[in-house]
Design a protein around this motif. Sequence first.
Motif, PDB file in Angstrom:
ATOM      1  N   SER A   1      42.347  44.535  44.856  1.00 22.97           N
ATOM      2  CA  SER A   1      43.057  43.436  45.512  1.00 22.97           C
ATOM      3  C   SER A   1      43.568  43.842  46.878  1.00 22.97           C
ATOM      4  O   SER A   1      43.482  43.083  47.848  1.00 22.97           O
TER       5      SER A   1
ATOM      6  N   THR B   1      41.665  37.910  52.607  1.00 23.50           N
ATOM      7  CA  THR B   1      42.646  37.931  51.528  1.00 23.50           C
ATOM      8  C   THR B   1      41.933  37.963  50.184  1.00 23.50           C
ATOM      9  O   THR B   1      40.791  37.525  50.057  1.00 23.50           O
ATOM     10  N   ARG B   2      42.629  38.501  49.192  1.00 24.74           N
ATOM     11  CA  ARG B   2      42.137  38.516  47.823  1.00 24.74           C
ATOM     12  C   ARG B   2      43.290  38.178  46.887  1.00 24.74           C
ATOM     13  O   ARG B   2      44.470  38.364  47.220  1.00 24.74           O
ATOM     14  N   ARG B   3      42.944  37.711  45.696  1.00 24.28           N
ATOM     15  CA  ARG B   3      43.947  37.370  44.702  1.00 24.28           C
ATOM     16  C   ARG B   3      44.575  38.643  44.139  1.00 24.28           C
ATOM     17  O   ARG B   3      43.872  39.583  43.761  1.00 24.28           O
TER      18      ARG B   3
ATOM     19  N   GLY C   1      44.994  42.665  38.976  1.00 25.81           N
ATOM     20  CA  GLY C   1      44.812  43.172  40.325  1.00 25.81           C
ATOM     21  C   GLY C   1      44.872  44.681  40.372  1.00 25.81           C
ATOM     22  O   GLY C   1      45.661  45.309  39.662  1.00 25.81           O
TER      23      GLY C   1
ATOM     24  N   GLY D   1      41.146  39.962  35.057  1.00 22.17           N
ATOM     25  CA  GLY D   1      41.909  39.273  36.090  1.00 22.17           C
ATOM     26  C   GLY D   1      43.156  40.018  36.518  1.00 22.17           C
ATOM     27  O   GLY D   1      44.095  39.416  37.043  1.00 22.17           O
TER      28      GLY D   1
ATOM     29  N   THR E   1      49.257  43.548  37.627  1.00 16.12           N
ATOM     30  CA  THR E   1      48.588  44.498  38.521  1.00 16.12           C
ATOM     31  C   THR E   1      48.668  45.904  37.952  1.00 16.12           C
ATOM     32  O   THR E   1      49.579  46.241  37.196  1.00 16.12           O
TER      33      THR E   1
ATOM     34  N   ARG F   1      47.119  38.749  38.334  1.00 23.36           N
ATOM     35  CA  ARG F   1      47.761  37.657  37.617  1.00 23.36           C
ATOM     36  C   ARG F   1      49.026  37.158  38.290  1.00 23.36           C
ATOM     37  O   ARG F   1      49.731  36.311  37.730  1.00 23.36           O
ATOM     38  N   THR F   2      49.341  37.671  39.495  1.00 24.12           N
ATOM     39  CA  THR F   2      50.493  37.117  40.216  1.00 24.12           C
ATOM     40  C   THR F   2      50.183  35.714  40.712  1.00 24.12           C
ATOM     41  O   THR F   2      51.107  34.946  41.000  1.00 24.12           O
ATOM     42  N   GLY F   3      48.902  35.401  40.875  1.00 25.59           N
ATOM     43  CA  GLY F   3      48.509  34.117  41.455  1.00 25.59           C
ATOM     44  C   GLY F   3      48.631  34.059  42.960  1.00 25.59           C
ATOM     45  O   GLY F   3      48.345  33.032  43.571  1.00 25.59           O
ATOM     46  N   ARG F   4      49.054  35.159  43.587  1.00 26.51           N
ATOM     47  CA  ARG F   4      49.221  35.210  45.036  1.00 26.51           C
ATOM     48  C   ARG F   4      47.971  35.767  45.706  1.00 26.51           C
ATOM     49  O   ARG F   4      47.273  36.611  45.117  1.00 26.51           O
ATOM     50  N   ASP F   5      47.720  35.349  46.922  1.00 23.85           N
ATOM     51  CA  ASP F   5      46.678  35.941  47.749  1.00 23.85           C
ATOM     52  C   ASP F   5      47.343  36.835  48.786  1.00 23.85           C
ATOM     53  O   ASP F   5      48.364  36.464  49.380  1.00 23.85           O
TER      54      ASP F   5
END
Length: 325
Positions: free
Chosen positions: A277, A3-5, A194, A192, A168, A8-12
């Motif tokens: 990402s 997984t990757r971040r 995606g 930062g 993103t 800026r969603t903060g989700r993996d």
Amino acid sequence: METRRLGRTGRDVGVVGLGAWQLGADWGAVDESDALAVLRAAIEGGVTFVDTADVYGDGRSERLVGQVLSSYEGLTVATKMGRRVEQVPENYTAANFRAWNDRSRRNLGVDTIDLVQLHCPPTSVYSDDAVFDALDAMVDEGRIAAYGVSVETCAEALTAIARPNVATVQIILNAFRLKPLDEVLPAALAAGVGIIARVPLASGLLSGKYDEHTTFAADDHRTYNRHGEAFDVGETFSGVPFATGLEAVRRLAPALTPGTTLPQFALRWILDHPAVSVVIPGARNPAQATANTTAATLPSLTPAQHTTVREVYDTLIRPQIHDRW
């Protein structure tokens, strides 16, 4: 799956996702049972990120994704908006955004969409403060959790990355489209933001299945958009002339590791770039969906393999497309 971040969603998210354009339209007919089987096979193979759009089959793709969404936990679903109207900047308004968002939320069966992306809007839209103020308001209202953009050009991507709340950027990135490596990926990594890599197999050219005698259905964009008749020609075979792409595939073939398919090689090449990402190959059947996920388990390509990709690009493809996008 690794997984990757997701910026800026903060989700993996799992590094191999699923692009759901072909489940809606423009790639030949896919019946509903097959489409749902593709979605389930991808998710059960480790996919946690699904990308769709409100115009894929006029909402069909969103509705199909919505049918399976409630059956699985931990999924991130992204959709896109903006292509339902004439492509002029004046149509990118807060009122239209809300109307499109209402329709997508109904199609997906959710109150809040994880990620909404502007769908390759006119270039001037990326510099319009009012557009991004409207998107910020939609986040504040809980309509969307985050927003991003889907772009055609590297210049558009760089403009979007400079926006403070763009989470993103979705861009065409594959072994036939290397220009994003120069500036876009480094800028996204530093900010930062995606990177969602779309058209990773160059509309199937990098499947290795086609030759000079291959034909496509009349309702397949690889027939009707060869020269940009319906939308940006870069979306079809990454803008690479078909004959050039076939020759490029032949030159890449000797670089494959024994036991690795060309699609796996092509997806692994993308994943070797840490700014990415998630990559979003499409699939028309469950076997393709499952095979795509295996790219995440392969070791990184060797320096020699990366050199081969660069040499094939510089020799055959760069002169034809590099400056266009």
